[in-house]
Design an enzyme around this catalytic site. Structure first.
Site, PDB file in Angstrom:
ATOM      1  N   HIS A 165       0.835  -1.194   0.000  1.00  0.00           N
ATOM      2  CA  HIS A 165       0.000   0.000   0.000  1.00  0.00           C
ATOM      3  C   HIS A 165       0.873   1.247   0.000  1.00  0.00           C
ATOM      4  O   HIS A 165       0.376   2.368   0.117  1.00  0.00           O
ATOM      5  CB  HIS A 165      -0.896  -0.036   1.248  1.00  0.00           C
ATOM      6  CG  HIS A 165      -2.038   0.918   1.206  1.00  0.00           C
ATOM      7  ND1 HIS A 165      -2.211   1.911   2.151  1.00  0.00           N
ATOM      8  CD2 HIS A 165      -3.081   1.046   0.348  1.00  0.00           C
ATOM      9  CE1 HIS A 165      -3.298   2.609   1.876  1.00  0.00           C
ATOM     10  NE2 HIS A 165      -3.852   2.103   0.796  1.00  0.00           N
ATOM     11  N   ASP A 172      16.570   9.898  -8.835  1.00  0.00           N
ATOM     12  CA  ASP A 172      18.035   9.978  -8.717  1.00  0.00           C
ATOM     13  C   ASP A 172      18.522   9.760  -7.287  1.00  0.00           C
ATOM     14  O   ASP A 172      19.627  10.191  -6.930  1.00  0.00           O
ATOM     15  CB  ASP A 172      18.553  11.335  -9.223  1.00  0.00           C
ATOM     16  CG  ASP A 172      18.310  11.535 -10.716  1.00  0.00           C
ATOM     17  OD1 ASP A 172      18.165  10.523 -11.436  1.00  0.00           O
ATOM     18  OD2 ASP A 172      18.242  12.698 -11.163  1.00  0.00           O
ATOM     19  N   LYS A 344      -4.207  10.935   5.070  1.00  0.00           N
ATOM     20  CA  LYS A 344      -3.800  10.095   6.193  1.00  0.00           C
ATOM     21  C   LYS A 344      -2.765  10.893   6.992  1.00  0.00           C
ATOM     22  O   LYS A 344      -1.597  10.947   6.623  1.00  0.00           O
ATOM     23  CB  LYS A 344      -3.210   8.775   5.701  1.00  0.00           C
ATOM     24  CG  LYS A 344      -4.178   8.004   4.779  1.00  0.00           C
ATOM     25  CD  LYS A 344      -3.414   7.080   3.865  1.00  0.00           C
ATOM     26  CE  LYS A 344      -4.169   6.680   2.621  1.00  0.00           C
ATOM     27  NZ  LYS A 344      -5.588   6.535   2.681  1.00  0.00           N
ATOM     28  N   ASP A 349       0.344  17.340  19.533  1.00  0.00           N
ATOM     29  CA  ASP A 349       0.927  18.450  20.299  1.00  0.00           C
ATOM     30  C   ASP A 349       1.606  19.488  19.409  1.00  0.00           C
ATOM     31  O   ASP A 349       2.565  20.151  19.834  1.00  0.00           O
ATOM     32  CB  ASP A 349       1.920  17.908  21.347  1.00  0.00           C
ATOM     33  CG  ASP A 349       1.224  17.125  22.454  1.00  0.00           C
ATOM     34  OD1 ASP A 349      -0.012  17.209  22.549  1.00  0.00           O
ATOM     35  OD2 ASP A 349       1.918  16.418  23.210  1.00  0.00           O
TER      36      ASP A 349
END
Length: 424
Positions: A165, A172, A344, A349
């Site tokens: 996934h 390069d 995702k 914090d």
């Protein structure tokens, strides 16, 4: 003489049944022990011990000197990736889950083929389940041009449920791209229509790109059985920017708990805020307990997921079934409204960020090969937080009362879907 034909038939049926059971066990049942108890909280995100845990317990090390450019939606992502390909002088390595026939697939096929004809070494690894054109013109054109194309686990029945996934493009050995985007027309545009998905990808330069390359090589060696090395693939890379990060990878072949452990450790270390944006949010019991524990110690926990625009009704139902305890205990859940939300991202914090391919579900935690860019940088975290808040403005909050009073038929459908959550 005794007729042995029935015995041979019985033996044949037994052998086939045994083979089938073996395949099911290999694909759907892991022999590894799972982390079942909540991880004790011993430090916060800002504590040096957290960084040591990420670098040494999970690895690879967090590296200084990187520059990360966030790219939003296909309108920014695809031109940047194609420009990177066009700039290649020596090598291109490319691993992706989705490669769907269409405009974008043709653009990448043509671009990669052109570089191969120029003499650039081009290596492409796609997942057999995520690609709908394994025998199509796009892939054949690349092969004819000299691109080395491999399909991951397509013909390996013992591994067919384990997929790559990962989304990795390395130019390069010096420039890398990663994030949530696949090669498909669903990502075209600027999330400005129902069929134009919302997503983010990241262009990276600096020492961490060698870790991108190593993650690609991990699966290339499993599939192609050759080792790509030397200066063309792993050049010396000078520092390019201020960001400190690592390319974290996980695979069921090498410890299927690593992605889950990375998330659990990060959530456990949260002290003030935890923002999760995820396309497929189906937390297991331990992850749910860990999120609730964060709320109880004063952490603000917000989760942003797709709304009605989702490519899998099964995932949506499985996810909604899991929200009850979270909502009842103070976790806030928001559904993105304009289009499919495919990002995702986890921001803790305003300091620690994880972005990439891994979802908050069993498939990412235990079945898929995943790769996430983990960034320890306040400026980058604040930038990602800003994007999260913008997306939240286009979302509606789901309350505990609303969830509790869903129609009975909807509750039953959600519960039924949740029985299959280990595979969604």
């Amino acid at each position: 003489m005794k007729n042995t034909r029935p015995d041979l038939i019985t033996l044949g049926i037994t052998a086939v049944a045994a083979s089938f059971v073996t395949l099911v066990i290999k694909n759907f049942v892991s022999g590894e022990k799972k982390i079942r108890k909540r991880i004790p909280r011993k430090y916060n995100i800002a504590d040096p011990q957290f960084e040591r845990s990420m670098s040494q317990l999970l690895g690879p090390p967090i590296l200084d000197g990187n520059r990360i450019i966030a790219l939003n939606n296909g309108v920014e992502i695809f031109p940047a990736m194609l420009a990177g390909i066009a700039s290649a002088k020596t090598t291109i390595t490319f691993e992706t889950y989705i490669y769907w026939s269409g405009v974008v697939a043709e653009q990448f096929s043509n671009a990669l083929s052109a570089k191969a004809r120029e003499g650039v070494k081009v290596h492409v690894l796609i997942d057999g389940m995520g690609c709908d054109c394994v025998e199509g013109e796009s892939l054949q054109r690349m092969k004819d041009a000299g691109v080395e194309v491999e399909v991951y686990h397509l013909h390996n029945l013992s591994r067919v449920n384990q997929r790559t996934h990962r989304k990795l493009l390395v130019i390069d050995g010096r420039m890398g791209f990663t994030g949530g985007v696949g090669i498909g027309d669903s990502w075209l545009g600027n999330a400005d229509a129902e069929d134009h998905w919302r997503d983010t990808h990241y262009q990276v330069e600096g020492p961490v790109v060698a870790q991108f390359q190593a993650a690609f090589m991990d699966n290339w060696m499993k599939t192609h059985a050759t080792v790509l090395h030397g200066d063309a693939y792993f050049p010396a890379i000078e520092e390019q920017g201020p960001h400190r990060c690592q390319m974290f990878k996980s695979s069921p072949m090498e410890g299927s708990e690593s992605a889950r452990l990375m998330y659990l450790l990060s959530i456990t270390a949260a002290e003030k805020s935890l923002r999760v944006g995820n396309a497929y949010f189906v937390p297991d019991d331990l992850v749910t307990d860990t999120l609730i524990a964060a709320v109880r110690r004063g952490v603000t926990v917000e989760v942003l997921v797709p709304g009605q625009h989702l490519d899998s009704a099964l995932v949506r139902r499985s996810s909604r079934h899991r929200w009850g305890r979270l909502l009842r205990n103070g976790v806030r859940v928001f559904e993105y409204q304009p289009t499919m939300y495919h990002c995702k991202v986890m921001i803790i914090d305003d300091l620690w960020v994880s972005v990439g391919s891994a979802n908050f579900d069993n498939r990412s935690f235990r079945l898929n090969d995943e790769a996430n860019l983990n960034v320890f940088d306040r400026e980058f975290a604040l930038r990602e937080c800003g994007e999260f808040l913008k997306d939240k403005e286009n979302a509606r909050e789901v309350t505990w009362e609303e969830w509790k009073h869903r129609p009975l038929a909807e509750k039953a459908g959600d519960a039924a879907a949740a029985l299959l959550r280990s595979q969604v």
